[in-house]
Design an enzyme around this catalytic site. Structure first.
Site, mmCIF file in Angstrom:
data_model
loop_
_atom_site.group_PDB
_atom_site.id
_atom_site.type_symbol
_atom_site.label_atom_id
_atom_site.label_comp_id
_atom_site.label_asym_id
_atom_site.label_seq_id
_atom_site.Cartn_x
_atom_site.Cartn_y
_atom_site.Cartn_z
ATOM 1 N N HIS A 150 0.786 -1.113 0.139
ATOM 2 C CA HIS A 150 0.028 -0.042 0.047
ATOM 3 C C HIS A 150 0.814 1.299 -0.132
ATOM 4 O O HIS A 150 1.635 1.458 0.914
ATOM 5 C CB HIS A 150 -0.949 0.011 1.250
ATOM 6 N N HIS A 174 -11.467 6.645 -4.392
ATOM 7 C CA HIS A 174 -11.161 5.277 -4.268
ATOM 8 C C HIS A 174 -12.513 4.590 -5.066
ATOM 9 O O HIS A 174 -12.323 3.366 -5.438
ATOM 10 C CB HIS A 174 -10.944 4.801 -2.726
ATOM 11 N N ARG A 249 -8.326 25.266 -4.616
ATOM 12 C CA ARG A 249 -7.362 23.937 -4.716
ATOM 13 C C ARG A 249 -7.466 23.678 -3.196
ATOM 14 O O ARG A 249 -6.836 24.191 -2.330
ATOM 15 C CB ARG A 249 -5.970 24.438 -4.923
ATOM 16 N N CYS A 296 -1.465 27.803 -8.841
ATOM 17 C CA CYS A 296 -1.325 26.267 -8.616
ATOM 18 C C CYS A 296 -0.274 25.915 -9.520
ATOM 19 O O CYS A 296 0.170 26.200 -10.554
ATOM 20 C CB CYS A 296 -2.611 25.622 -8.832
ATOM 21 N N TYR A 434 4.904 18.146 -5.369
ATOM 22 C CA TYR A 434 5.123 19.488 -5.961
ATOM 23 C C TYR A 434 6.665 19.803 -6.063
ATOM 24 O O TYR A 434 7.385 20.704 -5.529
ATOM 25 C CB TYR A 434 4.569 20.672 -4.938
#
Length: 594
Positions: A150, A174, A249, A296, A434
């Site tokens: 995971h 999900h 955002r 962004c 980022y």
């Protein structure tokens, strides 16, 4: 990301060792979609189904592993077909998955022969020692062997011995076909009717149920968490972007904060930890106002997606906005509580934590360099107003960081904690997101520790009018082109070049620094050009042209200029997309053109 190194071998192990593999393998006709065409996965029993699948023309298995990225709600899909892998944290762009189911339900399988369990029996399997069982929509799954795979680490254990629904409500991405398919591989049984009814009646609350109302004009990239941008056509109608249509955002649910009980914690200063109420922040420190553009990191990601699929929300050109922010200077607050040369000699960063949290209680976090935070020219605010009004909920009410010239991801909203430190924030969004990488770096080879976190953004411009596919009247004589330009780090945009023939010839646009045409704003001090510039130009139509390829590129005060295409700057995360913006429009002889 540490689990990605050997994804092929992991995928094979995952497939071979799946507890329900035999169940699915035997006489279970199932239809999937591959490259838009339906195909059967298994066609007979006796172990020949896989061979027949391969004989349909697929040379390799394509297998998807899914998981919650630490704190992001992102799910990773490993695409091994042709040796590629694609990841998309909002799942709107994952394509070519042979295992994608055709409906939102789990695959239909024979359940009559499967064991039937009670909730109490499931609850006993709540650790790696006893096995990790979970339920979803009345079915039982043993995911013990998936825990190590995971990508979100052991957060998956939060659901051990119980239902997935409360956690998938928080990370709603999900609930996608290919994710449900993966879960099916671990199915071991079903709940009895009494347990299923009991579980359904619990009806876990949706953490997004109290989200603020949004403007209907916003173009939504994801609902949970909410991410949206305004139509490009209205983005440059005003020099100051109205709060209602300023891009949203969010990484997590919008927290509900009561201003009367709000406290801002500050740590890392000589006097020890202190807390500050909203009223103290407003009354104790002078109010400063800064007009600044926020962008962004993923703005214009859609252009990179045209080169090759990337991970991230498919932002257009409008994940950017310009607003007036008011609040206390961060510098003033830190100095008041003891920041001085002794601290400066040791500290290097200022960390921020938001009040938005995931199911584990982990907050969104980021940091900026100390010199930016405490500089008189840095203009970093603890803002409590936007465009002359209290901060809207989507933009960080009651207090947010505004760090002009810095990528939007570091402008933390719903600010709850400040830490002056010698280290960067340990947040996932600072350490494993980022960041920019070479076009040759993929998800098998990426090392997030090798790249610095994005702070200042590069030079940027885009065309907001005309839009792609529009028509212009050939009898009009010329075409009006409009757009915006901005550069990070306080670098001023000094020129925007525009072409209508794909870049063969160029024209210089007129720049605008306010909504008052005859009363422009004063030039900013060097290094403090925090705002965008809107631009406009009328260009004569080329003779006999049937189509225009309009292109724009901006130049800043350091003579940085945008690259001419996206391919050389492509990166697996789709950030820092700032190539020449291109728009194709038709030239029509019909006077009724759009």
């Amino acid at each position: 990301m540490q689990h990605l190194k050997h994804c092929q071998s992991l995928a094979q192990t995952f497939l071979i060792r799946s507890k329900s593999f035999k169940l699915l393998k035997s006489n279970v006709p199932s239809v999937s979609v591959w490259n838009g065409c339906p195909s059967h996965r298994w066609q007979s029993s006796g172990g020949h189904g896989w061979q027949e699948y391969h004989n349909d023309g697929v040379s390799k298995l394509t297998f998807a592993l899914a998981g919650l990225m630490a704190g992001t709600g992102a799910v990773l899909a490993y695409k091994l077909h042709r040796g590629k892998m694609m990841i998309d944290d909002d799942f709107r762009d994952v394509a070519d998955l042979e295992w994608a189911a055709t409906s939102g339900q789990l695959l239909e399988t024979e359940t009559s022969s499967l064991p039937i369990y009670t909730l109490e029996e499931v609850a006993k399997h709540c650790s790696l020692d006893s096995g990790v069982w979970v339920t979803y929509k009345g079915e039982v799954f043993d995911i013990t062997e998936f825990v190590a795979l995971h990508p979100g680490g052991d957060k998956i254990l939060l659901a051990a011995g119980g239902g997935l629904e409360p956690y998938w409500a928080l990370y709603a991405v999900h609930q996608q076909d290919h994710i449900l398919q993966i879960l099916t591989e671990y199915k071991i049984g079903v709940l009895n009717k009494e347990s299923y009814k009991k579980q359904e009646s619990a009806n876990p609350s949706d953490p997004y149920f109290a989200e603020p109302t949004r403007h209907p004009a916003l173009q939504i990239n994801s609902l949970k968490p909410f991410n949206a941008e305004p139509p490009a056509s209205i983005l440059t109608d005003s020099y100051i972007t109205p709060s209602a249509v300023f891009f949203k955002r969010n990484h997590l649910p919008v927290p509900r904060v009561v201003s009367e009980t709000y406290k801002l914690e500050i740590e890392g200063l000589p006097g020890g930890a202190v807390s500050l109420t909203l009223s103290e922040l407003k009354s104790r420190f002078p109010k400063h106002t800064v007009t600044a553009t926020l962008q962004c990191a993923g703005n214009r990601r859609s252009d990179m997606n045209k080169v090759k699929q990337v991970k991230g929300l498919n932002w257009g050109i409008a994940a950017i906005g310009n607003a007036t922010w008011s609040g206390a200077r961060l510098r003033d607050v830190l100095l008041y509580y003891g920041f001085g040369p002794d601290v400066a000699a040791k500290a290097r960063h200022v960390q921020f934590e938001g009040l938005d949290r995931d199911v584990t209680g982990t907050s969104y976090g980021a940091s900026i360099p100390l010199n930016k935070a405490v500089s008189e020219e840095g203009d970093v605010l603890l803002a409590y107003e936007m465009n002359g009004e209290e901060l809207p909920a989507d933009h960080g009410y009651p207090v947010r960081v505004v760090a002009p010239g810095i990528v939007g991801a570091r402008n933390v909203k719903w600010l709850g904690r400040i830490v002056v430190s010698d280290e960067e924030s340990k947040s996932h969004w600072q350490q494993n997101d980022y960041k920019g990488f070479s076009p040759g770096t993929d998800w098998d080879t990426v090392d997030f520790k090798s790249a610095p976190a994005i702070q200042e953004l590069p030079i940027q411009s885009a065309i907001t009018h005309p839009a792609e596919g529009m028509s212009v009247d050939c009898y009009a004589g010329d075409v009006t082109v409009k757009g915006y330009a901005w550069s990070g780090g306080g670098r001023e945009v000094i020129r925007v070049d525009v072409s209508v023939d794909g870049g063969n010839t160029w024209h210089v646009a007129k720049l605008r620094t306010s909504d008052k045409e005859h009363n422009p704003a004063l030039p900013p001090p060097p290094g403090r050009a925090w705002t965008w510039k809107l631009w406009e130009i009328e260009i004569p139509l080329p003779d006999k042209a049937q189509e225009l390829q309009i292109v724009c590129k901006a130049v800043d005060s350091s003579y940085n200029v945008q690259p001419d295409s996206s391919a050389p700057i492509w990166n697996l995360r789709g950030v820092l997309s700032n190539a020449w913006h291109r728009v194709k429009v038709k030239v029509s002889e019909d006077h009724k053109v759009n």
